[in-house]
Write an enzyme that holds these catalytic residues in place. Structure first.
Site, PDB file in Angstrom:
ATOM      1  N   ARG A  60       0.829  -1.207   0.000  1.00 41.12           N
ATOM      2  CA  ARG A  60       0.000   0.000   0.000  1.00 41.12           C
ATOM      3  C   ARG A  60       0.862   1.256   0.000  1.00 41.12           C
ATOM      4  NH1 ARG A  60      -4.550  -2.560   4.140  1.00 41.12           N
ATOM      5  NH2 ARG A  60      -5.650  -3.697   2.479  1.00 41.12           N
TER       6      ARG A  60
ATOM      7  N   TYR B  59      -5.974  -1.518  -6.850  1.00 39.31           N
ATOM      8  CA  TYR B  59      -5.357  -2.688  -6.215  1.00 39.31           C
ATOM      9  C   TYR B  59      -4.732  -2.369  -4.860  1.00 39.31           C
ATOM     10  CZ  TYR B  59      -0.940  -1.518  -8.845  1.00 39.31           C
ATOM     11  OH  TYR B  59       0.171  -0.937  -9.397  1.00 39.31           O
ATOM     12  N   GLU B  60      -4.384  -3.464  -4.159  1.00 41.19           N
ATOM     13  CA  GLU B  60      -3.914  -3.420  -2.770  1.00 41.19           C
ATOM     14  C   GLU B  60      -4.974  -2.842  -1.830  1.00 41.19           C
ATOM     15  OE1 GLU B  60      -1.606  -5.262  -2.598  1.00 41.19           O
ATOM     16  OE2 GLU B  60      -0.894  -5.125  -4.654  1.00 41.19           O
ATOM     17  N   GLY B  61      -6.227  -3.126  -2.124  1.00 41.66           N
ATOM     18  CA  GLY B  61      -7.339  -2.576  -1.351  1.00 41.66           C
ATOM     19  C   GLY B  61      -7.800  -1.292  -2.007  1.00 41.66           C
TER      20      GLY B  61
END
Length: 598
Positions: free
Chosen positions: A298, A442-444
């Site tokens: 993140r 992406y990555e949450g």
């Protein structure tokens, strides 16, 4: 082709003049010998590598994309990628932040963040192969056993092997508690893992001799949901006793995604058929272990957008100075030419300054968090480690979501500066917009980051982490608020600090009645807190610039820093008023809409 000049002056300004990183790093035993000359030299060399090796293959790699052979399940990366990886490995770049006991150089995270910014500015798709590899190394360093560390970390540090994270599956998206991949224990202590994974960046390629997959799966007797997830290391090729490459494992690419952007990175569908893996950490505690890599990713994604913001700005600025079109409304500014350069037009300057401000604020935030990450791991004082760790946790969703939101907006503004030419592939601007778009997902997704910020990082601890940041703001306000020349920067910072405190209390009270109120307020709340962090950043940077000018410096750089800070507070900061109003507007306008969706 786009151009890129590493912004070394601004990088050095943030590191050495604002954050004063060297004495802070020298408090850490592992970095006691690090000095400004070493940091600057590494960054300068990295800038050369990125400009000379990565930038020339960015557009061509995007146009060519990756090639998948269904017969062999092999993926070939675009022309020039493999040679760039070879040069990257030979120069020792994969080992930059790796631990010395495993062949690494052991340099601090903040140096890695600076290098990572330049890599992403010049070629985000290529950089993802190395970025995920570093994440696997950090995960195994934190949760691997000695045998796993001894086997994998030297190979990852050298760049001989690369890494991935295999999390989601076709049916579950972000809800990892729904994964179906199964891991069956074997008599020798290994596991046979079967399942399907999707959206696996760098899942298959031709750059390195082996790929180390970090795979989430469930044991046969695992509890339901996220509490039943375990973590496994699953190499593409089974390692030999001598740490060589042995037999092919039962994990393979069953297809690559055809994406909007980052075409040079292989985003794979991965199939596991009785693949051999080894558990990392404790049974059913895999998701907690995986958060080491997820949180690192993140932060890295925020830096991806920082790099794209900078390179988009540089190219838009160069174009605006050169492109002749119309006359300034107040009269010709270049009377010897048939038209004025478009940089004379106020709205063109607004677009350019927006991108520049998002880049400069994001650079401060990304580097500051990287410095605190070093402190949280290595500082001898437990209280310093705890405070740094709390601030890293608080700011991680802001790095990921606020910087990527701003980066996508900046890339769009910079494309707009080019007008119709920005929409044409040869200028490179449309690629920056396409590449930047994935960073919000992406990555949450950024909504998940916003929920994490307000739910876990603020309300769950009754605002303790937020108060620690608020204390830094208050100390700065008290110290600089009495300085007349600083009031234009300090007053809005102080005002927003008070408003964030009140808004947080109000939303916390609403959440006690209905937790969905948090979902309704999360995104505007993140924008407000992100601006509080950027207000602090620009006030601190303005303070340094003013002091340098007062001491007699006539460097244009410091005047530019003050002008950018004034633009931020005048033109971008006012978003906070609307965001606060949106956060307060509550749940009803969103959910009392049955007729709309009937």
């Amino acid at each position: 082709m786009p151009q890129y000049h590493p912004p070394l002056r601004d990088m050095q300004f943030v590191m050495h003049e604002v954050l004063d990183v060297v004495p802070k790093l020298q408090e850490l035993a592992a970095h006691a010998d690090v000095d400004a000359d070493l940091i600057n030299q590494v960054c300068e060399e990295a800038g050369k590598f990125c400009s000379e090796v990565l930038l020339p293959i960015n557009i061509s790699g995007d146009s060519e994309g990756c090639h998948y052979d269904p017969a062999s399940h092999a993926v070939t990366t675009p022309k020039g990628y493999k040679e760039a990886w070879r040069q990257y490995v030979e120069a020792g770049w994969p080992s930059l932040n790796a631990a010395p006991e495993y062949g690494g150089q052991g340099l601090p995270h903040i140096v890695g963040s600076v290098v990572h910014e330049m890599e992403n500015a010049t070629n985000q798709a290529w950089t993802m192969y190395s970025g995920l590899t570093q994440g696997v190394a950090e995960l195994l360093s934190a949760h691997g056993d000695k045998a796993q560390k001894d086997l994998y970390l030297p190979k990852l540090a050298s760049g001989e092997w690369t890494g991935t994270m295999c999390l989601t599956e076709p049916h579950c998206g972000t809800d990892l508690g729904l994964i179906r991949s199964k891991a069956v224990p074997q008599a020798d202590g290994s596991y046979k893992i079967s399942g399907q994974k999707i959206f696996i960046s760098s899942g298959e390629h031709d750059l390195a001799a082996n790929i180390v997959h970090m795979v989430l799966a469930k044991l046969p007797d695992a509890p339901e949901g996220s509490k039943g997830i375990s973590l496994f290391v699953v190499p593409k090729f089974l390692p030999t006793p001598e740490a060589g490459v042995g037999a092919r494992n039962g994990i393979f690419c069953s297809g690559i995604e055809h994406k909007m952007g980052i075409h040079g990175n292989a985003t794979c569908q991965m199939t596991l058929e009785d693949a051999t893996g080894w558990m990392v950490g404790e049974p059913n505690r895999g998701l907690a272990a995986m958060f080491v890599m997820m949180n690192r990713a993140r932060l890295a994604v925020g830096v991806q957008s920082l790099g794209l913001t900078e390179v988009a700005y540089q190219n838009a600025l160069a174009y605006a100075k050169d492109r002749l079109q119309m006359r300034a409304l107040s009269g010709p500014k270049a009377p010897d030419k048939p038209a004025d350069p478009i940089i004379v037009h106020p709205d063109v300057r607004r677009m350019l300054l927006t991108a520049r401000a998002w880049a400069e604020g994001g650079r401060f935030l990304a580097y500051w968090v990287a410095l605190m990450l070093d402190q949280s791991h290595l500082h001898p004082d437990e209280d310093v480690r705890k405070d740094a760790d709390d601030l890293v946790a608080l700011l991680t969703p802001i790095v990921k979501a606020f910087i990527t939101d701003n980066g996508f907006a900046a890339a769009n503004e910079c494309l707009q500066v080019f007008g119709g030419h920005g929409y044409i592939r040869e200028w490179g601007m449309e690629q920056y917009v396409r590449d930047a778009r994935i960073n919000l997902i992406y990555e949450g997704t950024n909504t998940i980051q916003a929920l994490d910020l307000i739910g876990r990082k603020v309300l769950m601890d009754n605002g303790a982490r937020l108060k620690k940041f608020g204390k830094l703001v208050q100390e700065f306000v008290e110290a600089e608020g009495v300085v007349e020349s600083m009031q234009e920067f300090v007053n809005p910072l102080a005002d927003l600090g008070d408003k964030v405190q009140k808004l947080t209390m109000e939303l916390g009270m609403k959440a006690m009645g209905n937790r969905d109120e948090i979902g309704a307020a999360a995104m505007p709340y993140l924008r407000v807190v992100g601006h509080l962090v950027f207000s602090y950043a620009f006030a601190r940077m303005a303070k340094v610039a003013q002091d340098k000018i007062a001491a007699g410096s006539d460097e244009t750089f410091y005047q530019a820093k003050l002008q950018t800070a004034r633009f931020y507070f005048a033109k971008l900061y006012p978003e906070t008023a609307a965001a606060i109003r949106m956060a307060r507007s509550g749940l009803k306008p969103l959910m009392d809409t049955e007729a709309v969706f009937a």
